[in-house]
Motif scaffolding. Structure first.
Motif, PDB file in Angstrom:
ATOM      1  N   ALA A  30     -12.784   6.190  34.773  1.00  0.00           N
ATOM      2  CA  ALA A  30     -14.241   6.087  34.776  1.00  0.00           C
ATOM      3  C   ALA A  30     -14.818   6.607  33.461  1.00  0.00           C
ATOM      4  O   ALA A  30     -15.744   6.003  32.907  1.00  0.00           O
ATOM      5  CB  ALA A  30     -14.818   6.862  35.961  1.00  0.00           C
ATOM      6  N   CYS A  74     -18.641   5.492  32.923  1.00  0.00           N
ATOM      7  CA  CYS A  74     -19.315   5.701  34.195  1.00  0.00           C
ATOM      8  C   CYS A  74     -18.737   6.994  34.752  1.00  0.00           C
ATOM      9  O   CYS A  74     -17.961   7.655  34.088  1.00  0.00           O
ATOM     10  CB  CYS A  74     -19.104   4.512  35.151  1.00  0.00           C
ATOM     11  SG  CYS A  74     -17.385   4.196  35.603  1.00  0.00           S
ATOM     12  N   SER A  75     -19.117   7.369  35.943  1.00  0.00           N
ATOM     13  CA  SER A  75     -18.581   8.615  36.497  1.00  0.00           C
ATOM     14  C   SER A  75     -18.208   8.418  37.960  1.00  0.00           C
ATOM     15  O   SER A  75     -18.676   7.493  38.618  1.00  0.00           O
ATOM     16  CB  SER A  75     -19.610   9.744  36.373  1.00  0.00           C
ATOM     17  OG  SER A  75     -20.766   9.438  37.128  1.00  0.00           O
ATOM     18  N   CYS A  81     -15.700   4.731  38.860  1.00  0.00           N
ATOM     19  CA  CYS A  81     -17.166   4.603  38.962  1.00  0.00           C
ATOM     20  C   CYS A  81     -17.630   4.966  40.373  1.00  0.00           C
ATOM     21  O   CYS A  81     -16.825   5.168  41.265  1.00  0.00           O
ATOM     22  CB  CYS A  81     -17.663   3.230  38.559  1.00  0.00           C
ATOM     23  SG  CYS A  81     -17.181   2.747  36.866  1.00  0.00           S
ATOM     24  N   GLN A  82     -18.940   5.029  40.554  1.00  0.00           N
ATOM     25  CA  GLN A  82     -19.503   5.454  41.833  1.00  0.00           C
ATOM     26  C   GLN A  82     -19.293   4.426  42.932  1.00  0.00           C
ATOM     27  O   GLN A  82     -19.133   4.775  44.095  1.00  0.00           O
ATOM     28  CB  GLN A  82     -21.016   5.705  41.707  1.00  0.00           C
ATOM     29  CG  GLN A  82     -21.390   6.775  40.727  1.00  0.00           C
ATOM     30  CD  GLN A  82     -21.666   6.217  39.343  1.00  0.00           C
ATOM     31  OE1 GLN A  82     -21.065   5.236  38.898  1.00  0.00           O
ATOM     32  NE2 GLN A  82     -22.561   6.861  38.631  1.00  0.00           N
ATOM     33  N   VAL A 106     -21.259  -0.722  40.143  1.00  0.00           N
ATOM     34  CA  VAL A 106     -21.254   0.025  38.881  1.00  0.00           C
ATOM     35  C   VAL A 106     -19.966  -0.277  38.118  1.00  0.00           C
ATOM     36  O   VAL A 106     -19.977  -0.465  36.898  1.00  0.00           O
ATOM     37  CB  VAL A 106     -21.419   1.538  39.133  1.00  0.00           C
ATOM     38  CG1 VAL A 106     -21.286   2.333  37.846  1.00  0.00           C
ATOM     39  CG2 VAL A 106     -22.759   1.821  39.805  1.00  0.00           C
ATOM     40  N   TYR A 107     -18.849  -0.330  38.834  1.00  0.00           N
ATOM     41  CA  TYR A 107     -17.564  -0.655  38.202  1.00  0.00           C
ATOM     42  C   TYR A 107     -17.617  -2.026  37.518  1.00  0.00           C
ATOM     43  O   TYR A 107     -17.218  -2.166  36.368  1.00  0.00           O
ATOM     44  CB  TYR A 107     -16.435  -0.623  39.241  1.00  0.00           C
ATOM     45  CG  TYR A 107     -15.164  -1.238  38.732  1.00  0.00           C
ATOM     46  CD1 TYR A 107     -14.330  -0.548  37.856  1.00  0.00           C
ATOM     47  CD2 TYR A 107     -14.800  -2.534  39.089  1.00  0.00           C
ATOM     48  CE1 TYR A 107     -13.172  -1.128  37.363  1.00  0.00           C
ATOM     49  CE2 TYR A 107     -13.645  -3.115  38.601  1.00  0.00           C
ATOM     50  CZ  TYR A 107     -12.836  -2.409  37.734  1.00  0.00           C
ATOM     51  OH  TYR A 107     -11.698  -2.990  37.230  1.00  0.00           O
ATOM     52  N   ALA A 160     -19.605  -1.876  34.359  1.00  0.00           N
ATOM     53  CA  ALA A 160     -18.897  -1.137  33.321  1.00  0.00           C
ATOM     54  C   ALA A 160     -17.778  -1.965  32.711  1.00  0.00           C
ATOM     55  O   ALA A 160     -17.600  -1.997  31.493  1.00  0.00           O
ATOM     56  CB  ALA A 160     -18.345   0.175  33.891  1.00  0.00           C
TER      57      ALA A 160
END
Length: 71
Positions: free
Chosen positions: A39, A44-45, A57-58, A62-63, A66
């Motif tokens: 991530a 991303c986180s 990613c969350q 989001v993935y 990204a």
């Protein structure tokens, strides 16, 4: 990889080019820590569970964003 994850990846391959589907298959990790490290690379986180494996990613939306921005 469990059947659900495999089905998701196969169906995603229909909608995405083969390189995107391959990226998703390569971004399945056995541990949350490994997914969180990826991530960071994707800017991303977090990480989310996909069956018994983890993805960066969350969440999947989001993935996908990204990965599409990755150079």
């Amino acid at each position: 990889m469990n059947r659900f994850a495999l089905a998701l990846l196969v169906s995603a391959g229909v909608c995405l080019g083969s390189s995107e589907a391959r990226a998703q298959a390569n971004d399945m990790f056995p541990s949350r820590a490994a997914a969180e490290q990826r991530a960071k690379e994707l800017q991303c986180s977090g990480a989310f569970a996909m069956g018994k494996e983890w993805m960066p990613c969350q969440n999947f939306d989001v993935y996908e964003k990204a990965v599409s921005q990755e150079k």
